[in-house]
Motif scaffolding. Structure first.
Motif, mmCIF file in Angstrom:
data_model
loop_
_atom_site.group_PDB
_atom_site.id
_atom_site.type_symbol
_atom_site.label_atom_id
_atom_site.label_comp_id
_atom_site.label_asym_id
_atom_site.label_seq_id
_atom_site.Cartn_x
_atom_site.Cartn_y
_atom_site.Cartn_z
ATOM 1 N N ARG A 133 -10.305 5.919 4.794
ATOM 2 C CA ARG A 133 -10.076 5.368 3.305
ATOM 3 C C ARG A 133 -10.825 6.642 2.544
ATOM 4 O O ARG A 133 -12.152 7.055 2.891
ATOM 5 C CB ARG A 133 -10.518 3.998 2.687
ATOM 6 N N TYR B 107 -9.985 -10.624 -2.477
ATOM 7 C CA TYR B 107 -8.269 -10.890 -2.478
ATOM 8 C C TYR B 107 -8.459 -12.321 -1.747
ATOM 9 O O TYR B 107 -7.490 -13.272 -2.082
ATOM 10 C CB TYR B 107 -7.429 -9.937 -1.764
ATOM 11 N N THR C 57 -15.565 4.970 -9.967
ATOM 12 C CA THR C 57 -16.947 4.872 -9.491
ATOM 13 C C THR C 57 -17.479 6.200 -9.175
ATOM 14 O O THR C 57 -18.613 6.395 -8.468
ATOM 15 C CB THR C 57 -17.149 4.013 -8.317
ATOM 16 N N TYR D 263 -8.221 5.264 -4.471
ATOM 17 C CA TYR D 263 -8.425 5.445 -3.000
ATOM 18 C C TYR D 263 -7.046 5.701 -2.433
ATOM 19 O O TYR D 263 -5.851 5.286 -2.632
ATOM 20 C CB TYR D 263 -9.053 4.393 -2.282
ATOM 21 N N LEU E 262 -9.009 0.834 -8.446
ATOM 22 C CA LEU E 262 -9.721 1.818 -7.528
ATOM 23 C C LEU E 262 -8.614 3.094 -7.088
ATOM 24 O O LEU E 262 -7.584 2.742 -6.831
ATOM 25 C CB LEU E 262 -10.107 1.290 -6.243
ATOM 26 N N VAL F 50 -1.184 11.194 4.192
ATOM 27 C CA VAL F 50 -1.636 10.286 3.342
ATOM 28 C C VAL F 50 -0.589 9.053 3.396
ATOM 29 O O VAL F 50 0.599 9.228 3.253
ATOM 30 C CB VAL F 50 -1.403 10.737 1.792
ATOM 31 N N ILE F 51 -1.100 8.163 4.020
ATOM 32 C CA ILE F 51 -0.378 6.873 4.420
ATOM 33 C C ILE F 51 -0.110 5.655 3.418
ATOM 34 O O ILE F 51 0.527 4.771 3.751
ATOM 35 C CB ILE F 51 -0.335 6.456 5.965
ATOM 36 N N GLY F 52 -1.080 5.690 2.295
ATOM 37 C CA GLY F 52 -1.014 4.586 1.503
ATOM 38 C C GLY F 52 -2.045 4.674 0.569
ATOM 39 O O GLY F 52 -2.840 5.754 0.566
ATOM 40 N N ARG F 53 -1.913 3.902 -0.452
ATOM 41 C CA ARG F 53 -2.913 3.934 -1.598
ATOM 42 C C ARG F 53 -3.636 2.385 -1.601
ATOM 43 O O ARG F 53 -2.903 1.394 -1.099
ATOM 44 C CB ARG F 53 -2.375 4.217 -3.118
ATOM 45 N N ASP F 54 -4.847 2.298 -2.175
ATOM 46 C CA ASP F 54 -5.686 1.000 -2.215
ATOM 47 C C ASP F 54 -4.726 0.180 -3.098
ATOM 48 O O ASP F 54 -3.916 0.502 -4.194
ATOM 49 C CB ASP F 54 -6.853 1.274 -3.356
ATOM 50 N N PRO F 55 -4.681 -1.162 -2.727
ATOM 51 C CA PRO F 55 -3.835 -2.075 -3.347
ATOM 52 C C PRO F 55 -4.422 -2.494 -4.876
ATOM 53 O O PRO F 55 -3.570 -2.913 -5.608
ATOM 54 C CB PRO F 55 -3.864 -3.237 -2.406
ATOM 55 N N SER F 56 -5.542 -2.136 -5.027
ATOM 56 C CA SER F 56 -6.178 -2.442 -6.363
ATOM 57 C C SER F 56 -5.806 -1.441 -7.534
ATOM 58 O O SER F 56 -6.167 -0.384 -7.018
ATOM 59 C CB SER F 56 -7.601 -2.904 -6.175
ATOM 60 N N LEU G 4 -0.155 12.807 -3.532
ATOM 61 C CA LEU G 4 -0.645 13.542 -2.744
ATOM 62 C C LEU G 4 -0.100 13.120 -1.164
ATOM 63 O O LEU G 4 0.321 11.918 -1.123
ATOM 64 C CB LEU G 4 -2.210 13.042 -2.398
ATOM 65 N N THR H 204 0.839 -1.301 0.153
ATOM 66 C CA THR H 204 -0.191 0.121 -0.109
ATOM 67 C C THR H 204 0.898 1.281 -0.044
ATOM 68 O O THR H 204 0.390 2.232 -0.463
ATOM 69 C CB THR H 204 -0.881 -0.024 1.247
ATOM 70 N N THR I 94 -11.963 4.115 10.291
ATOM 71 C CA THR I 94 -11.274 3.157 11.549
ATOM 72 C C THR I 94 -11.179 4.277 12.668
ATOM 73 O O THR I 94 -10.919 5.406 12.465
ATOM 74 C CB THR I 94 -10.404 2.095 11.079
ATOM 75 N N LEU J 185 -5.202 6.189 1.642
ATOM 76 C CA LEU J 185 -5.402 5.967 3.113
ATOM 77 C C LEU J 185 -4.979 7.047 3.951
ATOM 78 O O LEU J 185 -3.669 7.460 3.622
ATOM 79 C CB LEU J 185 -4.745 4.522 3.635
#
Lengths: 166, 282
Positions: free
Chosen positions: B166, A72, B174, B130, B128, B119-125, B258, A18, B161, B132
């Motif tokens: 997210r 997944y 979408t 998105y 998408l 920003v600490i991450g992006r969606d693995p897919s 970002l 990620t 959370t 995090l």
């Protein structure tokens, strides 16, 4: 034992996926590090509990992903099953099996994702999806297979040395 | 000889001879003789001196190399530390510039309350778009809150959370957002795509739109506050027999890079789901 060792490896893999891998796209495709790690682990002959890694790795990536939970996990479990079948039927060329699984896994997961997004009512131009996402992702995954396979092979040998033929 | 001169006479004679020789020497009478004698002496002394220096260098040189190597190592360590400090300062400067720009954005939109997040991450897919972020429900974030950058709209929170959230970017395939086109005020719907490009759909045929027109959120639908800038029209597609026009949009934000975003915390999104007719509730 292997599960306990796998836990930090899989968590680090998910974080790398990620934070780093997802920010290094080729066109619009990104590598699936977890897929490569799990399939490499499943192909190790001395490992019989690879489904645990597939389950945990899938749940971790599902936790991070905006796709419905389970995409997944189910995909990785299915690939783990395919890896076990291949491992039991083909006695040599594990690395080639890894390449094959990376190919199948990329198509499976990305096909699954496309179907779900289409079912959610979003129109996706399939030609663009293939050219911009699936093929670049496939190339990146195939490039990752060799170093990851060597690394996982070393880890497996450290944990469970394979039997030596006399 | 001893019989010819008495003791005092001998001393006197020798003293006179010494004085005579000294007088001749001071007067320069011996210069030719001394040069003849000195030349080989100086040559010999130079040779011995060179040999001595070579021997001394041979003995002391390794020690000097060791000292020099230690000094080089110390300087290299110092250099590495300074390089790391420079990189750290450059990083801080970049963050400072981003934070200054975010502060400027917040000042220019005082009607909202903001909470900064990294920003600490992006969606693995890869399908998408998105991101995090490192703020969650413990910080007061809720689902549906809009997220902006110093340039304009970024997206909105879709899942929270306790310590993270997210964010669905407006480039996500979408996404669909009600927007208005300035200066005409025409309404349209902004959509994301799989490639990360954004475009305008359902622009009325009679709306006069041109490349360079600004795209702002309209506030319709209740998902985003009004008048947040999104981008500029780059090209317009108009067909005579079509119901609507469409256009490509250049976003003002670089969504691939970002680092820090602002969450608008005092905006309550409106859930219009119950108002949409269904077969059960026509």
């Amino acid at each position: 034992m292997t599960f306990l060792i796998g836990l930090p490896i899989l968590i680090i893999t998910a974080i790398l996926q990620t934070t780093v891998i997802s920010r290094m796209p080729l066109l619009n495709g990104t590598a699936d590090l977890m897929l490569i790690v799990i399939t490499a682990w499943a192909l190790q002959r001395q490992i019989s509990t690879s489904w645990q890694w597939a389950l945990l790795g899938g749940m971790l990536i599902d936790y991070y992903s905006g796709l419905p939970f389970g995409v997944y996990t189910l995909s990785y479990l299915a690939l783990n099953g395919a890896a076990v079948i291949l491992k039991n039927r083909v006695w040599q060329f594990s690395y080639l099996m890894h390449l094959l699984l990376a190919l199948l896994g990329t198509l499976l997961i990305q096909g699954f994702s496309v179907i779900i997004i289409l079912l959610q009512g979003t129109a996706l131009p399939l030609g663009t999806v293939l050219q911009q996402v699936i093929l670049p992702s496939l190339i990146l995954n195939l490039l990752l297979t060799f170093p990851i396979y060597l690394l996982i092979n070393d880890v497996a040998e450290q944990i469970k040395p394979s039997a030596v033929k006399l | 000889m001893n019989e010819l001169f008495s003791q005092p006479s001998r001393i006197l004679i020798i003293s006179l001879m010494i004085l005579g020789i000294l007088a001749l020497a001071f007067s320069g009478m011996f210069s030719t003789l001394s040069s003849v004698v000195n030349a080989p002496l100086i040559s010999a002394q130079s040779w011995f001196s060179q040999q001595y220096q070579a021997a001394r260098d041979f003995v002391t040189a390794p020690r000097d190399v060791t000292v020099l190597r230690q000094e080089i190592s110390a300087l290299e360590a110092e250099n590495a530390r300074l390089q790391a400090e420079i990189i750290d300062l450059q990083q801080q400067l970049i963050e400072f510039e981003i934070l200054s720009a975010l502060l400027e954005f917040a000042r220019s939109h005082p009607e909202h309350q903001y909470l900064g997040a990294s920003v600490i991450g992006r969606d693995p897919s890869p399908f998408l778009n998105y991101i995090l972020i490192n703020r969650g429900s413990d910080d007061g974030l809720r689902r549906g809150m809009p997220v902006v950058t110093h340039n304009g709209l970024a997206g909105r929170i879709t899942q929270v959370t306790p310590s993270g959230a997210r964010v669905q970017l407006i480039t996500d395939p979408t996404t669909s957002i009600n927007v208005k086109i300035q200066p005409t005020g025409a309404e349209a719907i902004l959509s994301g795509s799989i490639t990360g490009d954004i475009s305008l759909q359902q622009i009325p045929q009679d709306a006069a739109i041109n490349p360079g027109n600004l795209i702002l959120t309209s506030g319709l639908g209740g998902n985003f506050p009004a008048n947040i800038i999104i981008g500029q029209i780059t090209s317009v597609r108009r067909q005579e027999n079509a119901l609507f026009q469409s256009a490509s949009v250049q976003p003002v934000t670089d969504y691939e890079n970002l680092d820090i975003v602002l969450v608008i915390t005092n905006f309550n999104p409106i859930d219009t789901g119950p108002l949409i007719p269904t077969p059960e509730n026509p």
